[in-house]
Write an enzyme that holds these catalytic residues in place. Sequence first.
Site, PDB file in Angstrom:
ATOM      1  CB  THR A   1      -0.890   0.003   1.272  1.00  0.00           C
ATOM      2  OG1 THR A   1      -1.525   1.258   1.403  1.00  0.00           O
ATOM      3  CG2 THR A   1      -0.069  -0.246   2.539  1.00  0.00           C
ATOM      4  CG  ASP A   2      -1.203   4.955  -1.012  1.00  0.00           C
ATOM      5  OD1 ASP A   2      -1.745   4.331  -0.067  1.00  0.00           O
ATOM      6  OD2 ASP A   2      -1.811   5.797  -1.691  1.00  0.00           O
ATOM      7  CD  GLU A   3      -3.418   3.615   4.495  1.00  0.00           C
ATOM      8  OE1 GLU A   3      -3.193   3.588   5.709  1.00  0.00           O
ATOM      9  OE2 GLU A   3      -4.563   3.580   4.014  1.00  0.00           O
TER      10      GLU A   3
ATOM     11  CE  LYS B   1       0.070  -4.544   3.012  1.00  0.00           C
ATOM     12  NZ  LYS B   1      -0.300  -5.891   2.460  1.00  0.00           N
TER      13      LYS B   1
ATOM     14  CE1 TYR C   1      -3.380  -2.589   5.687  1.00  0.00           C
ATOM     15  CE2 TYR C   1      -3.271  -0.252   5.129  1.00  0.00           C
ATOM     16  CZ  TYR C   1      -3.316  -1.589   4.739  1.00  0.00           C
ATOM     17  OH  TYR C   1      -3.289  -1.901   3.393  1.00  0.00           O
TER      18      TYR C   1
HETATM   19  P1  NAD Z   1      -9.636  -7.325   2.271  1.00  0.00           P
HETATM   20  O1  NAD Z   1      -9.631  -6.998   3.721  1.00  0.00           O
HETATM   21  O2  NAD Z   1     -10.849  -7.061   1.458  1.00  0.00           O
HETATM   22  O3  NAD Z   1      -9.287  -8.869   2.066  1.00  0.00           O
HETATM   23  C1  NAD Z   1      -8.286  -9.527   2.797  1.00  0.00           C
HETATM   24  C2  NAD Z   1      -8.429 -11.029   2.564  1.00  0.00           C
HETATM   25  O4  NAD Z   1      -7.362 -11.688   3.272  1.00  0.00           O
HETATM   26  C3  NAD Z   1      -9.749 -11.614   3.081  1.00  0.00           C
HETATM   27  O5  NAD Z   1     -10.284 -12.496   2.138  1.00  0.00           O
HETATM   28  C4  NAD Z   1      -9.326 -12.364   4.345  1.00  0.00           C
HETATM   29  O6  NAD Z   1     -10.164 -13.471   4.648  1.00  0.00           O
HETATM   30  C5  NAD Z   1      -7.912 -12.786   3.986  1.00  0.00           C
HETATM   31  N1  NAD Z   1      -7.078 -13.017   5.169  1.00  0.00           N
HETATM   32  C6  NAD Z   1      -6.915 -12.195   6.240  1.00  0.00           C
HETATM   33  N2  NAD Z   1      -6.082 -12.759   7.128  1.00  0.00           N
HETATM   34  C7  NAD Z   1      -5.677 -13.942   6.604  1.00  0.00           C
HETATM   35  C8  NAD Z   1      -4.786 -14.971   7.019  1.00  0.00           C
HETATM   36  N3  NAD Z   1      -4.144 -14.885   8.199  1.00  0.00           N
HETATM   37  N4  NAD Z   1      -4.585 -16.033   6.223  1.00  0.00           N
HETATM   38  C9  NAD Z   1      -5.237 -16.130   5.026  1.00  0.00           C
HETATM   39  N5  NAD Z   1      -6.108 -15.199   4.574  1.00  0.00           N
HETATM   40  C10 NAD Z   1      -6.315 -14.119   5.355  1.00  0.00           C
HETATM   41  O7  NAD Z   1      -8.365  -6.579   1.681  1.00  0.00           O
HETATM   42  P2  NAD Z   1      -8.189  -5.845   0.253  1.00  0.00           P
HETATM   43  O8  NAD Z   1      -8.705  -4.475   0.341  1.00  0.00           O
HETATM   44  O9  NAD Z   1      -8.648  -6.765  -0.807  1.00  0.00           O
HETATM   45  O10 NAD Z   1      -6.588  -5.745   0.218  1.00  0.00           O
HETATM   46  C11 NAD Z   1      -5.808  -6.821  -0.299  1.00  0.00           C
HETATM   47  C12 NAD Z   1      -4.341  -6.463  -0.177  1.00  0.00           C
HETATM   48  O11 NAD Z   1      -4.086  -5.260  -0.921  1.00  0.00           O
HETATM   49  C13 NAD Z   1      -3.883  -6.166   1.248  1.00  0.00           C
HETATM   50  O12 NAD Z   1      -2.604  -6.701   1.415  1.00  0.00           O
HETATM   51  C14 NAD Z   1      -3.865  -4.654   1.329  1.00  0.00           C
HETATM   52  O13 NAD Z   1      -2.892  -4.219   2.252  1.00  0.00           O
HETATM   53  C15 NAD Z   1      -3.478  -4.289  -0.087  1.00  0.00           C
HETATM   54  N6  NAD Z   1      -3.953  -2.967  -0.577  1.00  0.00           N
HETATM   55  C16 NAD Z   1      -5.284  -2.635  -0.456  1.00  0.00           C
HETATM   56  C17 NAD Z   1      -5.711  -1.411  -0.971  1.00  0.00           C
HETATM   57  C18 NAD Z   1      -7.166  -0.993  -0.900  1.00  0.00           C
HETATM   58  O14 NAD Z   1      -7.478   0.150  -1.238  1.00  0.00           O
HETATM   59  N7  NAD Z   1      -8.083  -1.858  -0.494  1.00  0.00           N
HETATM   60  C19 NAD Z   1      -4.797  -0.537  -1.592  1.00  0.00           C
HETATM   61  C20 NAD Z   1      -3.458  -0.920  -1.670  1.00  0.00           C
HETATM   62  C21 NAD Z   1      -3.058  -2.160  -1.167  1.00  0.00           C
HETATM   63  O1  DAU Z   2      -4.188   3.971   0.407  1.00  0.00           O
HETATM   64  C1  DAU Z   2      -4.384   2.592   0.322  1.00  0.00           C
HETATM   65  C2  DAU Z   2      -5.226   2.134   1.489  1.00  0.00           C
HETATM   66  O2  DAU Z   2      -6.546   2.605   1.251  1.00  0.00           O
HETATM   67  C3  DAU Z   2      -5.223   0.623   1.685  1.00  0.00           C
HETATM   68  O3  DAU Z   2      -3.923   0.188   1.987  1.00  0.00           O
HETATM   69  C4  DAU Z   2      -6.186   0.219   2.813  1.00  0.00           C
HETATM   70  O4  DAU Z   2      -6.240  -1.197   2.920  1.00  0.00           O
HETATM   71  C5  DAU Z   2      -7.553   0.759   2.471  1.00  0.00           C
HETATM   72  O5  DAU Z   2      -8.441   0.486   3.532  1.00  0.00           O
HETATM   73  C6  DAU Z   2      -7.499   2.261   2.228  1.00  0.00           C
HETATM   74  O6  DAU Z   2      -7.215   2.985   3.458  1.00  0.00           O
HETATM   75  P1  DAU Z   2      -7.980   4.344   3.842  1.00  0.00           P
HETATM   76  O7  DAU Z   2      -7.908   4.525   5.303  1.00  0.00           O
HETATM   77  O8  DAU Z   2      -7.564   5.465   2.965  1.00  0.00           O
HETATM   78  O9  DAU Z   2      -9.469   3.909   3.358  1.00  0.00           O
HETATM   79  P2  DAU Z   2     -10.922   4.099   4.031  1.00  0.00           P
HETATM   80  O10 DAU Z   2     -11.909   3.676   3.006  1.00  0.00           O
HETATM   81  O11 DAU Z   2     -11.004   3.491   5.391  1.00  0.00           O
HETATM   82  O12 DAU Z   2     -11.006   5.664   4.195  1.00  0.00           O
HETATM   83  C7  DAU Z   2     -10.846   6.536   3.083  1.00  0.00           C
HETATM   84  C8  DAU Z   2     -10.920   7.957   3.604  1.00  0.00           C
HETATM   85  O13 DAU Z   2     -12.271   8.212   4.056  1.00  0.00           O
HETATM   86  C9  DAU Z   2     -10.037   8.191   4.822  1.00  0.00           C
HETATM   87  O14 DAU Z   2      -9.514   9.521   4.742  1.00  0.00           O
HETATM   88  C10 DAU Z   2     -10.979   8.083   6.009  1.00  0.00           C
HETATM   89  C11 DAU Z   2     -12.301   8.570   5.442  1.00  0.00           C
HETATM   90  N1  DAU Z   2     -13.512   7.943   6.032  1.00  0.00           N
HETATM   91  C12 DAU Z   2     -13.579   6.606   6.075  1.00  0.00           C
HETATM   92  C13 DAU Z   2     -14.692   5.983   6.622  1.00  0.00           C
HETATM   93  C14 DAU Z   2     -14.770   4.472   6.714  1.00  0.00           C
HETATM   94  C15 DAU Z   2     -14.556   8.744   6.474  1.00  0.00           C
HETATM   95  O15 DAU Z   2     -14.491  10.000   6.389  1.00  0.00           O
HETATM   96  N2  DAU Z   2     -15.657   8.143   7.000  1.00  0.00           N
HETATM   97  C16 DAU Z   2     -15.761   6.794   7.125  1.00  0.00           C
HETATM   98  O16 DAU Z   2     -16.793   6.301   7.659  1.00  0.00           O
END
Ligand code: NAD
Ligand code: DAU
Length: 376
Positions: A145-147, A175, A171
């Site tokens: 992630t970019d975080e 990561k 988180y």
């Molecule tokens: P998600 O939370 O939707 O899915 C995570 C999956 O991992 C689930 O299916 C869960 O059951 C599985 N899991 C969790 N713990 C586990 C374990 N111990 N063993 C096996 N499986 C397990 O997550 P996502 O949003 O699909 O993100 C996927 C990946 O991409 C993550 O590594 C996250 O850090 C990264 N990522 C997400 C975003 C985003 O915006 N969602 C952006 C950049 C990177």
């Molecule tokens: O940048 C990549 C990341 O983006 C991933 O690595 C994470 O897995 C993914 O969850 C996401 O993180 P964020 O914290 O940016 O996403 P989230 O959807 O939780 O929140 C997006 C923005 O919206 C953040 O600034 C918080 C705000 N927010 C979120 C929720 C859930 C609100 O204002 N209200 C809310 O109820």
Amino acid sequence: MRSNNAGIADNHAPILVTGGAGFIGSNFVLDWLAAGLGPVVNLDKLTYAGNPANLASVEASPDYTFVQGDICDRALVARLLQQHRPRAIVHFAAESHVDRSISGPDAFLRTNIDGTFTLLQAAREYYDALTGSERDGFRFLHVSTDEVYGTLAPDDPAFHEDTPYAPNSPYAASKASSDHLVRAWVHTFGLPAIITNCSNNYGPYQFPEKLIPLMIANARQGKPLPVYGDGQQVRDWLYVIDHCRALRTVLERGRVGETYNVGGGNQRSNLEVVRTLCALLDELVPQSKFRPHIELVQYVTDRPGHDRRYAIDARKLEGELGWRAQESFETGLRKTVEWYLANSGWVENVTSGAYQQWVAQNYSGRKAHATAEAAR
Ligand code: NAD
Ligand code: DAU
């Protein structure tokens, strides 16, 4: 680092995906199988975020194998590698929600750090025994992630691959730790791994704890739309299929030991995102009794340590590997809203039971500061 660059393009051996029942993982598996790129073995623990229903359309496919299990289970991972002899491991499995990492960081350290360590050790043992083209083509793709880069001021340049790590949430720290482990396994043990750091994804199958699906689900039910703090935090949004295609590109042509940033160049404040969503819902659900949906906005207590701005510089991926995001924020968001409207059953299934407890825990303690008027 290593110069081995055979790539996995021409090899139709299976891949092992971890976390393939989650949001990005399931989109990746569906896209991979639709493109006919060979069999997929999906190892997923099925936490609250994992949903096998996402993959119902491929369940019966001979090219799809689901294994419910934990990436922290070394014996299981080793057995799967021996049994399926994958040409790549694509590692999505993680705890992924920042708010949950604040209220309960333990699972984040366990899965994101220990789990990645376990996978790396098993992958290393497997890779060390490979020979010839199997060895040359093998890849470990770590989806990150970019975080990990921390937060940006309004005029700072976007994150690039050399931006120093400065994770701010549990988180992001977990990561970042996993990224460091992957780097060390490349450098010390020669594991042919690649890291991708992507910005915020959105699209089908995203669990409605994250901003976009949460706002859609709440708006459909006439519930408040909880905007943290002043709503001026900026995220750089990427449609999930564009991320999946970037991962395929990196698997095929990425250089071992490198990091590639992935992002769509769509910086939007949270309030802009919510406004756009509300306007789309007003248009697509003209009969809704909650129109105009923007009136549901409620400013609530901010997330502790909330990062102000993320932005990704994806020029390395674009210039070196020729990847480009296909979807604009406007087209991607419209598709996403249409998907959630057409799949209300999916939303109902995942928002029963434990989801309600999470919503109560995360939102009941947040004071409401102002409502709709300020959002206009
Ligand atoms: P998600 O939370 O939707 O899915 C995570 C999956 O991992 C689930 O299916 C869960 O059951 C599985 N899991 C969790 N713990 C586990 C374990 N111990 N063993 C096996 N499986 C397990 O997550 P996502 O949003 O699909 O993100 C996927 C990946 O991409 C993550 O590594 C996250 O850090 C990264 N990522 C997400 C975003 C985003 O915006 N969602 C952006 C950049 C990177
Ligand atoms: O940048 C990549 C990341 O983006 C991933 O690595 C994470 O897995 C993914 O969850 C996401 O993180 P964020 O914290 O940016 O996403 P989230 O959807 O939780 O929140 C997006 C923005 O919206 C953040 O600034 C918080 C705000 N927010 C979120 C929720 C859930 C609100 O204002 N209200 C809310 O109820």
